[in-house]
Enzyme design. Structure first.
Site: not given
Length: 508
Positions: A217, A443, A472
């Site tokens: 991320s 995602d 995610h």
């Protein structure tokens, strides 16, 4: 979202001149020598009888140390910070690759406790690495930062009218004012570029010429910045849940509405099949209607959920935060939360379940103020945001027409509108990184389009796609044998796949 300024190249040159080699071109001493050559004292990670993270690290054979770094790299002789790290050392020393540094995202997420599960996900490959967790500057066990906020998150929904937006604006301004009041002296140094500089100090203090890196991320953006600022200092780089650096800024959630709506529909279909367990409706549309009913009720007045009051600014955040993990346990937690909110909307007395109680505690109390403080400080310190509230109001109205639930959330005003301008320009990311990129097509946080954009910009990269999952972060998290094998093969050999890899999600 905006691109990066061309002037960032000048800032990059200045960053590289801050002592990344033992001596400058003129033979002047490296101003960072005392940091690069510091002695690390390794010790137990356990800090007390209730330290579950430390116990898990100890059980996995990890040790911890504190790394000293300068607050301001332009003044390395000035104030210092500590950055906490953990390490599980390689056991296959004959085939040791080196150190693998981790970042699990946020920004502001703690990574110190991650080496055990990452080491397990790496299987036999993990034996060849020193797996290193890092709590970045101002995070977790590192030198702390806390703006004493009444919430763990800057994000809110502006509600359904101008009065709600004005309240949201006042709230954002209050959060910014609190950070300036309590932490104003360090805010200019709470940036991704400084975190990348800290990473290079860690590399040197570990005695490594190069490091490998696994970032999830926001950690993908940190990896992009580090490899650009310190070329030649990385070996194998895996970016999972990929942020397009051209779209990284304080409004990075804009554009994620469609992915979140898709994830919500998929969860609703899952809940409909399990109507006997959750009672939210027998069809996807019936379940979605319950979500809409909750929001309409919150607009009329706060819902009473145990000791909490859930109004129209918070209810959409609960839904938004329930949509990042595509698995039965996470779906079940979210379904139970929606059931509790529905009962509250119907006027029933509700004691929130564990997931909802934790989420409301995060959003409505200061119990995790540090997380929101650091996350926001990094976003605001990296890239400037529009300062005129009317810009956000117009964007909210346009987005509401497309998606009345998620559009206002992703376009709302935040504290960065009231923040001092960043001290440095954003990093202009290099275009020749030979990284392995990983992303799920559904995602809802770092959308698949971002991974595709980075892959196009980096011809030497390869993209591992998990198709059919609203997930995610994938490697070691989702449980895809295909994805995990592709990542571990790269980490084991240092060779990227000959072509992009497509994996298929496991159906529920």
């Amino acid at each position: 979202m905006t691109g990066f300024a061309a002037a960032a190249a000048l800032a990059l040159t200045g960053a590289l001149a801050l002592g990344t080699t033992p001596a400058t071109a003129t033979g002047a001493p490296d101003p960072l020598t005392r940091y690069h050559h510091q002695h690390l004292t390794w010790k137990s990670c356990v800090r007390g009888p209730d330290d579950d993270t430390g116990k898990d690290l100890q059980k996995a054979g990890a040790q911890c140390a504190d790394v000293t770094v300068p607050l301001d790299y332009a003044d390395p002789g000035g104030r210092t910070l500590t950055v906490a790290i953990s390490r599980i050392k390689a056991t296959d020393t004959a085939h040791r690759v080196g150190a693998l540094l981790l970042n699990s995202g946020g920004p502001g997420g703690q990574t110190l406790g991650d080496p055990p599960w990452v080491r397990a996900a790496m299987k036999d490959t993990g034996k060849r690495y020193d797996v290193v967790g890092v709590d970045p500057r101002f995070v977790g066990r590192s030198t702390p930062l806390d703006c004493h906020w009444p919430t763990g998150s800057q994000f809110r929904s502006p509600g359904h009218d101008r009065a709600g937006f004005d309240r949201s604006t006042a709230f954002a301004e209050e959060l910014a004012r609190d950070c300036q009041k309590y932490e104003g002296d360090v805010l200019p140094y709470v940036t991704t570029r400084n975190t990348a500089r800290d990473m290079d100090v860690i590399r040197a203090a570990l005695g490594e010429r190069r490091i490998s890196y696994l970032g999830y991320s926001y950690g993908s953006y940190l990896g992009e910045v580090y490899t650009t600022m310190f070329p030649g200092r990385t070996d194998r780089v895996v970016l999972d849940g990929v942020i397009d650096p051209g779209r990284y800024n304080p409004r990075l959630l804009r554009g994620a509405e469609s992915a979140n709506r898709h994830a919500l529909r998929d969860w609703a279909a899952w809940a409909a099949v399990r109507d006997p367990a959750y009672g939210l409706g027998r069809t996807r549309d019936a379940v979605l209607a319950v979500v809409d009913r909750i929001q309409r009720a919150a607009e009329r007045g706060p819902l009473r959920v145990g000791d909490y009051r859930v109004d129209e600014s918070v209810a959409p955040l609960v839904v938004f935060n329930g949509l990042s993990q595509d698995n039965d346990p996470a779906y079940g937690d979210f379904a139970a939360a929606v059931r509790d909110l529905r009962d509250a909307a119907d006027g029933k007395a509700v004691t929130p379940g564990p997931w909802l109680a934790d989420m409301l505690g995060f959003l409505l109390t200061g119990s995790e103020s540090e997380y929101g403080s650091v996350q926001t400080s990094i976003l605001c310190g990296d890239v400037g945001a529009p300062r005129d509230p009317e810009t956000y109001w117009r964007d909210v109205q346009h987005a509401r027409a497309r998606d009345p639930l998620f559009g206002p959330v992703t376009n709302d005003i935040g504290p960065c509108a009231f923040w001092d301008a960043p001290r440095e320009h954003p990093t202009t990311i290099r275009d020749d990184l030979p990284a392995l990129l990983v992303n799920a097509t559904g995602d809802p946080r770092t959308t698949y389009q971002g991974a595709e954009a980075v892959h196009r910009d980096w011809p030497g990269s390869r993209l591992v796609t998990l198709r059919g999952a609203d997930q995610h972060a994938v490697f070691g998290v989702y449980g895809s044998v295909c994805v995990d094998a592709a990542v571990n093969s790269y980490l084991a050999t240092g060779r990227l796949p000959a072509a992009d890899v497509t994996c298929t999600a496991t159906p529920h």
